[in-house]
Design a protein around this motif. Structure first.
Motif, PDB file in Angstrom:
ATOM      1  N   VAL A 107       0.507   7.715   0.100  1.00 31.24           N
ATOM      2  CA  VAL A 107      -0.024   7.015  -0.772  1.00 31.24           C
ATOM      3  C   VAL A 107       1.195   6.692  -1.506  1.00 31.24           C
ATOM      4  CG1 VAL A 107      -1.560   6.985  -2.922  1.00 31.24           C
ATOM      5  CG2 VAL A 107      -2.173   8.168  -0.744  1.00 31.24           C
ATOM      6  N   LEU A 108       2.053   7.725  -1.862  1.00 31.41           N
ATOM      7  CA  LEU A 108       3.166   7.328  -2.865  1.00 31.41           C
ATOM      8  C   LEU A 108       4.127   6.103  -2.447  1.00 31.41           C
ATOM      9  CD1 LEU A 108       4.321   8.841  -5.588  1.00 31.41           C
ATOM     10  CD2 LEU A 108       5.803   9.994  -4.167  1.00 31.41           C
ATOM     11  N   ALA A 109       4.298   6.109  -1.162  1.00 30.96           N
ATOM     12  CA  ALA A 109       5.283   5.155  -0.659  1.00 30.96           C
ATOM     13  C   ALA A 109       4.515   3.722  -0.597  1.00 30.96           C
ATOM     14  CB  ALA A 109       5.721   5.627   0.774  1.00 30.96           C
ATOM     15  N   SER A 110       3.303   3.652  -0.539  1.00 31.60           N
ATOM     16  CA  SER A 110       2.601   2.255  -0.474  1.00 31.60           C
ATOM     17  C   SER A 110       1.827   1.837  -1.463  1.00 31.60           C
ATOM     18  CB  SER A 110       1.656   2.333   0.802  1.00 31.60           C
ATOM     19  OG  SER A 110       0.797   3.344   0.512  1.00 31.60           O
ATOM     20  N   HIS A 111       1.682   2.535  -2.639  1.00 36.63           N
ATOM     21  CA  HIS A 111       1.091   2.281  -3.898  1.00 36.63           C
ATOM     22  C   HIS A 111       1.975   2.271  -5.103  1.00 36.63           C
ATOM     23  CE1 HIS A 111      -2.123   2.664  -1.145  1.00 36.63           C
ATOM     24  NE2 HIS A 111      -3.001   1.735  -1.688  1.00 36.63           N
ATOM     25  N   ARG A 112       2.700   1.377  -5.638  1.00 39.99           N
ATOM     26  CA  ARG A 112       3.227   1.371  -6.764  1.00 39.99           C
ATOM     27  C   ARG A 112       2.667   1.788  -7.850  1.00 39.99           C
ATOM     28  NH1 ARG A 112       5.135  -5.026  -8.420  1.00 39.99           N
ATOM     29  NH2 ARG A 112       2.928  -5.505  -9.111  1.00 39.99           N
ATOM     30  N   ARG A 113       1.198   1.432  -8.098  1.00 43.05           N
ATOM     31  CA  ARG A 113       0.625   2.163  -9.172  1.00 43.05           C
ATOM     32  C   ARG A 113       0.601   3.575  -9.380  1.00 43.05           C
ATOM     33  NH1 ARG A 113      -5.960   1.521 -10.386  1.00 43.05           N
ATOM     34  NH2 ARG A 113      -5.741   2.488 -12.393  1.00 43.05           N
TER      35      ARG A 113
END
Length: 590
Positions: A107-113
C-alpha cells in the motif's frame, strides 16, 4: 448490553473478534465469481470500518485492529486514518507497526496519501530520519507530504540549513509552507531573516499573507523596531479585511508598544472586535509599562477588574513592574500583597524580582535585601542585574561589588555580569579591580557584546556599531556628528567623561569615545535621512549610558524631534528636552 440501535464503535471497549453465526454454504459457482464476491465483501467491510474511524478518530487504532482481526484487508483510507491517530497520540510504536504492515501489503508504494500520513506521523513523533526515508521513497509526493516534512525540520529547531534547503527544493509552496518557515524564524530569534522570507513570499505571488503570516511578521517587526513595516502590516489587515483574532491583536499591540507608539497599541486594543482574552489585556499592560505610562497601566488594571476579569501571574508581574518604573513604591507594595491576599496567587521569582527592582530603583537597598532574604528561592541573574544596575545608578559601590561577584557566580557565561562589575570598579577608580574582572572574563571565554543601535529607513534596517566607520554614508554621518557636537556645546553641554569606564587619561580621547556611541551614530543618520519633524526611532542592544541620555534630551529640543530609544532595559521617549523615564520623585512613606 446496549440496545441494538447503538453502533458497535460507540460502545465497544475491546476489540475481540465477534462470534460469527454459522452460514449456509454458498451455492456452487465458478471460482472467478467466488473471488469477486469475496473481494467485494472485503472492500465493503474495509469501507465500513473506515467510515467508523472517521466518526470516532479516538478509536481509530482499535477499529483498525478489529478490521484486521475480521480477516479483511484495510483499504488506503483505513491506513490513513490509523496513521492520523498515531500522529495525534504521538504513538511511535503504532506508527512503526503500521509502516511495516502497509509496506508488506504494497500500500505504501502505490498510495501517496498513505505515504503522506506516515511522513506526518513520523515527523510529529520526532522521528525525522524515518520521515525523510519514507518521503524519499516516493516520486509523487503531494503538498501535504512536503509540508509535513518541512514542519518536521522546523520542529527540530536546530538545523537551519536543512530547513532552508528543503524549503528551496519544494516544487511549489502554499501558505502553510511559508508560514512554517516564518514561524521558525521568529521562534528562533531570526527576526531579520523572517522579514527577508516575507518579502520573498510577496515577490513569489504563490499565495497571499493570511492571519498566521501576519502574526509572525508583526512579531518580527516588533523585535526589530521596524515601525514602517509594522504599519504596512496593520494597513494590510484593514485593507484586506483580515479577521483580527486574539493572537493577531496581541501581536499588533506588542508591535506598537515595542516601536514606542503607545497610542497605536491603544487604538488596536480599543477597536478589537472579538472578545478580548486576558492575554490581550496583559499585552496592553506590558505596553504601558515599557513606555513609562505607569499611571495608565494602573488605570487599565482597575478597568480590567471592573469587567470581572481575574488577573494572573503575568498581570501582576506587569503591574508591579509599572510601579517600579514609575517610582510608585507604596503602590507596588500594595499590589504585591494584594496578589496573594485577594487572588491567592503565590509570588514566583519574577514577582520577587520586580519588588527588588522597585526598592533598588528607589535606593531602598535595605528593603531590597529583606525581599531577597524572605523569598523561598535563590535570586536569579535577572534579579541580581537589577540590583547591580541600581547600585551603579545610586553609587552604592560596596554593595555593587558584592552583588557583582554573586552575579558572576550565578551566570558565569553571561557577559553582562562582568561588564557591570567592571563598571562598578571603574566608578570607584579601582583600575586594578577592573583588570581583574576583565581577566576573569577572558579566562571564562566570555566576550563583551559591542554596543549596537539600529534605525529603520523606508523599510530597511540600518545598524551602527559603537566606533564603527564602515557605513556607506559615513562622511555625511560624521559631518552631522560634528554639527551635533557643536550644537550641544552651544547649549552649555559638557561630555560626561565619567561614563567612559576605561583607564584613559586623555580627556579628548574620552570625549571622542562618547561621541562615537552607537546611539549618537544612529541619531545622526536619522537626522540626515528623514524630513524635519519626523520622529526618530532607535533600537539599542545595551543600556543607554548617562551621557547619551543627557545629550539626546538636548538634541530633541535643538532639532525639535521626538526621539524614541528602546534599549536593553526600557523605552526612553525624548521630547522637547525631557524624557518620559526621567528622574522621578519617589513617592514613598517607608
Amino acid at each position: 448490553m446496549p440496545p441494538p440501535t447503538v453502533p458497535f464503535f460507540l460502545t465497544s471497549t475491546t476489540l475481540t473478534p465477534t462470534t460469527k453465526k454459522p452460514q449456509p454454504p454458498p451455492p456452487p459457482c465458478d471460482a472467478q465469481a467466488q473471488a469477486a464476491a469475496a473481494a467485494s465483501q472485503a472492500s465493503a467491510a474495509s469501507a465500513s470500518y473506515a467510515a467508523r474511524m472517521r466518526l470516532n478518530p479516538h478509536l481509530a487504532l482499535r477499529l483498525f485492529d478489529h478490521l484486521l482481526r475480521s480477516g479483511a484487508d484495510p483499504d488506503p483510507a483505513a491506513y490513513a486514518l490509523a496513521l492520523a491517530s498515531c500522529a495525534r497520540g504521538r504513538d511511535r510504536a503504532a506508527a512503526a507497526q503500521l509502516h511495516a504492515h502497509a509496506a508488506k501489503r504494497g500500500v505504501l508504494a502505490s498510495h501517496r496519501r498513505v505515504r503522506g500520513r506516515l511522513v506526518h506521523a513520523y515527523a510529529v513523533c520526532g522521528m525525522l530520519p524515518h520521515a525523510r526515508r519514507v518521503f524519499d521513497g516516493g516520486t509523487d509526493n503531494d503538498m501535504f507530504a512536503w509540508n509535513c516534512l518541512l514542519r518536521g525540520y522546523a520542529r527540530e529547531g536546530g538545523d537551519a540549513d536543512a530547513l532552508h534547503d528543503f524549503f528551496a527544493r519544494m516544487p511549489s509552496r502554499d501558505s502553510i509552507s511559508w508560514n512554517t518557515v516564518l514561524s521558525w524564524c521568529v521562534a528562533n530569534g531570526e527576526y531579520g531573516e523572517a522579514i527577508v522570507v516575507f518579502r520573498e513570499m510577496l515577490v513569489s505571488q504563490e499565495c497571499q499573507p493570511d492571519r498566521v503570516t501576519l502574526v509572525s511578521v508583526v512579531s518580527a517587526t516588533a523585535y526589530l523596531g521596524a515601525f514602517a513595516l509594522g504599519l504596512w502590516a496593520h494597513a494590510y489587515v484593514i485593507r484586506k479585511g483580515v479577521e483580527v483574532d486574539e493572537k493577531l491583536s496581541s501581536a499588533l499591540i506588542n508591535m506598537y508598544s515595542k516601536c514606542g507608539f503607545v497610542e497605536g497599541a491603544v487604538y488596536v486594543f480599543e477597536n478589537t472586535a472579538v472578545k478580548m482574552s486576558l492575554d490581550t489585556w496583559n499585552a496592553m499592560l506590558v505596553g504601558f509599562t515599557a513606555n513609562g505610562c505607569s499611571a495608565r497601566a494602573l488605570e487599565l488594571f482597575t478597568r480590567m477588574e471592573s469587567k470581572g476579569l481575574v488577573p494572573n501571574k503575568i498581570t501582576f508581574n506587569s503591574i508591579v513592574n509599572a510601579c517600579s518604573h514609575g517610582g510608585l513604591v507604596d503602590e507596588g507594595i500594595r499590589y504585591f500583597e494584594r496578589m496573594s491576599r485577594v487572588y491567592g496567587i503565590e509570588p514566583d521569582i519574577a514577582h520577587y524580582g520586580c519588588m527588588v527592582d522597585l526598592f533598588s530603583r528607589a535606593g531602598l537597598f535595605e528593603k531590597a535585601g529583606e525581599i531577597i532574604q524572605i523569598m523561598p528561592m535563590e535570586p536569579d541573574a535577572s534579579m541580581l542585574k537589577a540590583l547591580l544596575g541600581a547600585c551603579r545608578t545610586h553609587k552604592n559601590l560596596e554593595l555593587g561589588k558584592k552583588v557583582g561577584h554573586r552575579l558572576i557566580e550565578a551566570a558565569p557565561n553571561d557577559h553582562a555580569g562582568y561588564v557591570l562589575l567592571s563598571n562598578i570598579y571603574a566608578l570607584d577608580g579601582d583600575w586594578g579591580g577592573v583588570h581583574k574582572v576583565r581577566k576573569l572574563m577572558l579566562d571564562h571565554g566570555v566576550l563583551k557584546i559591542p554596543g549596537s543601535s539600529s534605525v529603520e529607513l523606508n523599510g530597511v534596517i540600518h545598524e551602527f556599531i559603537s566606533g564603527d566607520k564602515s557605513h556607506s554614508r559615513k562622511r555625511d554621518i560624521y559631518k552631522m556628528l560634528s554639527e551635533i557636537c557643536q550644537q550641544l556645546k552651544n547649549t552649555g553641554y559638557t561630555p560626561d567623561t565619567s561614563q567612559v569606564l576605561l583607564d584613559i587619561d586623555d580627556e579628548d580621547v574620552k570625549e571622542s569615545s562618547l561621541a562615537l556611541h552607537s546611539e549618537k551614530l544612529a541619531i545622526a543618520f536619522g537626522l540626515i535621512s528623514t524630513a524635519p519633524g519626523t520622529p526618530i526611532r532607535v533600537v539599542n542592544n545595551l543600556r543607554i549610558c548617562g551621557d547619551c541620555h543627557h545629550a539626546i534630551k538636548l538634541l530633541s529640543k535643538i532639532y525639535r524631534r521626538s526621539i524614541i530609544v528602546r534599549d536593553a532595559n526600557r523605552f526612553h521617549h525624548f521630547r522637547e528636552g525631557s524624557c518620559s523615564c526621567g528622574d522621578y520623585w519617589v513617592k514613598s512613606s517607608i
